[in-house]
Design an enzyme around this catalytic site. Structure first.
Site, PDB file in Angstrom:
ATOM      1  N   LYS A 105      18.383 -23.310  10.040  1.00 56.94           N
ATOM      2  CA  LYS A 105      19.650 -23.022  10.431  1.00 56.94           C
ATOM      3  C   LYS A 105      20.755 -24.124   9.968  1.00 56.94           C
ATOM      4  O   LYS A 105      21.885 -24.017   9.788  1.00 56.94           O
ATOM      5  CB  LYS A 105      19.972 -22.631  11.815  1.00 56.94           C
ATOM      6  CG  LYS A 105      19.696 -23.681  12.699  1.00 56.94           C
ATOM      7  CD  LYS A 105      18.531 -23.530  13.583  1.00 56.94           C
ATOM      8  CE  LYS A 105      17.612 -24.898  13.973  1.00 56.94           C
ATOM      9  NZ  LYS A 105      16.739 -24.845  15.157  1.00 56.94           N
ATOM     10  N   GLU A 129      16.430 -15.076   7.482  1.00 55.80           N
ATOM     11  CA  GLU A 129      16.506 -14.328   8.799  1.00 55.80           C
ATOM     12  C   GLU A 129      15.858 -15.389  10.185  1.00 55.80           C
ATOM     13  O   GLU A 129      16.796 -15.012  10.969  1.00 55.80           O
ATOM     14  CB  GLU A 129      15.607 -13.066   8.639  1.00 55.80           C
ATOM     15  CG  GLU A 129      15.294 -12.189   9.999  1.00 55.80           C
ATOM     16  CD  GLU A 129      16.664 -11.492  10.179  1.00 55.80           C
ATOM     17  OE1 GLU A 129      17.280 -10.711   9.631  1.00 55.80           O
ATOM     18  OE2 GLU A 129      17.518 -12.002  11.108  1.00 55.80           O
ATOM     19  N   GLY A 134      15.745 -16.494  15.916  1.00 59.17           N
ATOM     20  CA  GLY A 134      14.202 -16.394  15.775  1.00 59.17           C
ATOM     21  C   GLY A 134      13.781 -15.065  15.343  1.00 59.17           C
ATOM     22  O   GLY A 134      14.054 -14.621  14.383  1.00 59.17           O
ATOM     23  N   GLY A 187       7.536 -28.564  27.805  1.00 63.32           N
ATOM     24  CA  GLY A 187       7.408 -28.435  26.442  1.00 63.32           C
ATOM     25  C   GLY A 187       8.598 -27.348  26.165  1.00 63.32           C
ATOM     26  O   GLY A 187       8.676 -27.007  24.753  1.00 63.32           O
ATOM     27  N   ASP A 201      23.365 -26.689  17.951  1.00 62.35           N
ATOM     28  CA  ASP A 201      22.306 -25.565  17.356  1.00 62.35           C
ATOM     29  C   ASP A 201      22.839 -24.465  17.477  1.00 62.35           C
ATOM     30  O   ASP A 201      22.613 -23.549  16.446  1.00 62.35           O
ATOM     31  CB  ASP A 201      20.867 -25.607  18.160  1.00 62.35           C
ATOM     32  CG  ASP A 201      20.010 -24.720  17.660  1.00 62.35           C
ATOM     33  OD1 ASP A 201      19.173 -24.673  16.996  1.00 62.35           O
ATOM     34  OD2 ASP A 201      19.793 -23.552  18.645  1.00 62.35           O
ATOM     35  N   LYS A 205      24.001 -21.953  14.072  1.00 66.85           N
ATOM     36  CA  LYS A 205      23.743 -20.318  14.083  1.00 66.85           C
ATOM     37  C   LYS A 205      24.919 -19.507  13.945  1.00 66.85           C
ATOM     38  O   LYS A 205      24.898 -18.235  13.008  1.00 66.85           O
ATOM     39  CB  LYS A 205      22.734 -19.813  15.114  1.00 66.85           C
ATOM     40  CG  LYS A 205      21.286 -20.438  15.045  1.00 66.85           C
ATOM     41  CD  LYS A 205      20.703 -20.408  16.745  1.00 66.85           C
ATOM     42  CE  LYS A 205      19.370 -21.239  16.298  1.00 66.85           C
ATOM     43  NZ  LYS A 205      18.691 -21.219  17.561  1.00 66.85           N
ATOM     44  N   GLY A 302       9.896 -20.232  19.186  1.00 68.43           N
ATOM     45  CA  GLY A 302       8.349 -19.826  19.153  1.00 68.43           C
ATOM     46  C   GLY A 302       7.837 -19.687  17.838  1.00 68.43           C
ATOM     47  O   GLY A 302       8.300 -18.814  17.010  1.00 68.43           O
TER      48      GLY A 302
HETATM   49  N1  HSE Z   1      15.861 -25.111  19.595  1.00 70.57           N
HETATM   50  C1  HSE Z   1      16.193 -23.751  19.535  1.00 70.57           C
HETATM   51  C2  HSE Z   1      16.340 -23.111  20.779  1.00 70.57           C
HETATM   52  C3  HSE Z   1      14.898 -23.004  18.686  1.00 70.57           C
HETATM   53  O1  HSE Z   1      16.091 -23.721  21.918  1.00 70.57           O
HETATM   54  O2  HSE Z   1      16.709 -22.146  20.847  1.00 70.57           O
HETATM   55  C4  HSE Z   1      15.310 -22.892  17.324  1.00 70.57           C
HETATM   56  O3  HSE Z   1      16.353 -22.506  16.819  1.00 70.57           O
END
Ligand code: HSE
Length: 412
Positions: A105, A129, A134, A187, A201, A205, A302
């Site tokens: 992204k 995509e 995800g 994690g 992030d 997107k 994931g």
């Molecule tokens: N780090 C992102 C999230 C996942 O926590 O959604 C990858 O884009």
């Protein structure tokens, strides 16, 4: 049966998820496509590290040239992440005549225009995509099944880490700091969670979605962005009293020739479908003039959910190769729509204030809102102690920026 050979860059979590998706579903994929897909080379700079997956070692290469100069490889899958060297690798792959699939992204949000133009010039396909939400096939949906629509808005929960943190804060009444520490221990959150918790992030997107939905180029740095690090358990509790849940929403609206967008922690009415998207799940709520409202829901991160999206792109490209189609307009980023970009729009907001409990103070506060043309929808006052009182105010259709304890309200 035609064999399509694939070179993969990177063998981290998404690389492993992609490899596994192909392995566990090989029979189904071959049956459905009539093609034999083979990942023949994997760029792995550190083949000595045990990746916890059974991959024949002869597939590993340490120099990207071994993939770019292999005439048998027709698709390069970039899964190393980050802007560089990923962008350069993808550009080099297109120049070498390969089709490119990526989950990246950050690189697509920043360099999508250059890569799209290069793909067009080279008559090669670029697909991404997995870069947004995800495993949810949102880019395919808006660029194929929904292509006949004019879109008016999108609201997305596009980051699983922040949605997990906000869900735990809501369910357990815990503080942001405590939940973040716990998420890191389990994690779910990165050791350096900045890009996730500060909304970067989600802005990457959203920038990709804006280009595909509205045809407008808005870089992630231009999107007004606030993360969740200022959201307190008090905000969540008060929002609940007003009938809302707090979610990190990435939103964009096209109206009357103007495009507004932002990434902000927002109050979502409890009966809105986005309010019930919890834990690490993502959702995209999109409105088109023919289809009306649609919500897509699923795992936004994931190895296997993301691997499923990457494999979908690989299969899409492989089918084009089989038909000798060198280029297509699907997932074609556009940047030139005749829309005025005005940043953050005019929205209702929630404001949380603390003040000294003195006679007339409420009147002074509401008068001050009035002076600035801000209309109050609901107000709730609660004594904190003998001295201080907490005020929670919902205001109507006003843009209030740069105040820390102001949270946007999603129009219901
Ligand atoms: N780090 C992102 C999230 C996942 O926590 O959604 C990858 O884009």
């Amino acid at each position: 049966m035609q064999t399509i050979k694939i070179g993969m860059l990177g063998i981290g979590n998404i690389g492993k998820g992609t490899y596994q998706t192909l392995e566990i579903n090989r029979e189904k994929i071959t049956q459905a496509t009539g093609l034999d897909l083979e990942i023949t080379k994997i760029l792995n700079r550190h083949p000595e590290i045990d990746r916890g997956i059974d991959i024949p070692r002869e597939k590993y290469v340490t120099d990207i040239k071994e993939i770019l100069e292999d005439p048998e490889i027709s698709i390069v899958v970039e899964l190393i992440g980050g802007i560089e060297p990923a962008t350069t690798f993808m550009a080099d792959a297109l120049r070498a005549g390969k089709h490119v699939v990526t989950a990246n992204k950050a690189a697509i949000a920043k360099n999508g225009q250059m890569l799209t133009e290069l793909a067009q010039k080279q008559q090669r396909i670029l697909r991404f995509e997995a870069s947004v939400a995800g495993g949810i096939p949102i880019l395919n949906a808006i660029t194929s099944a929904l292509i006949s629509n004019e879109f008016s808005s999108v609201q997305g929960i596009l980051n699983g880490t922040t949605n997990y943190i906000l869900t735990k804060m809501t369910e357990e009444g815990a503080s942001y700091e405590d939940v973040l520490k716990d998420a890191q221990k389990k994690g779910f959150a990165e050791a350096d969670p900045t890009a996730d918790v500060e909304g970067i992030d989600a802005a990457n997107k959203l920038s990709i979605l804006i280009s595909l939905l509205f045809g407008k180029g808005v870089g992630p740095d231009e999107i007004p962005t606030r993360g969740i690090s200022n959201v307190s358990s008090e905000d969540i509790a008060f929002a609940e009293k007003f009938g809302y849940k707090i979610k990190l929403l990435a939103s964009a609206t096209s109206k009357d020739g103007q495009l507004t967008c932002d990434v902000e922690p927002s109050l979502v009415p409890q009966d809105h479908p986005l309010a019930n998207v919890n834990n690490e799940y993502n959702a995209v709520y999109v409105t088109g003039n023919a289809v009306d409202n649609l919500m897509f829901y699923g795992k936004g991160a994931g190895p296997l959910p993301t691997g499923s999206a990457v494999m979908g792109d690989i299969i899409g490209v492989a089918r084009k190769i089989e038909k000798d189609a060198a280029y297509d307009l699907m997932s074609h980023l556009r940047y030139d729509a005749d829309l005025e970009f005005i940043g953050e729009g005019c929205n209702p907001y929630y404001i949380r204030l603390q003040t000294y409990d003195r006679p007339g103070i409420l009147g002074q506060i509401t008068s001050t809102f009035g002076v600035y043309g801000i209309s109050i929808k609901t107000m709730m006052q609660q004594a904190l102690n003998s001295e201080k009182t907490a005020l929670d105010v919902l205001i109507q259709n006003q843009s209030v920026a740069s105040v820390d304890n102001v949270l946007r309200v999603l129009n219901s």
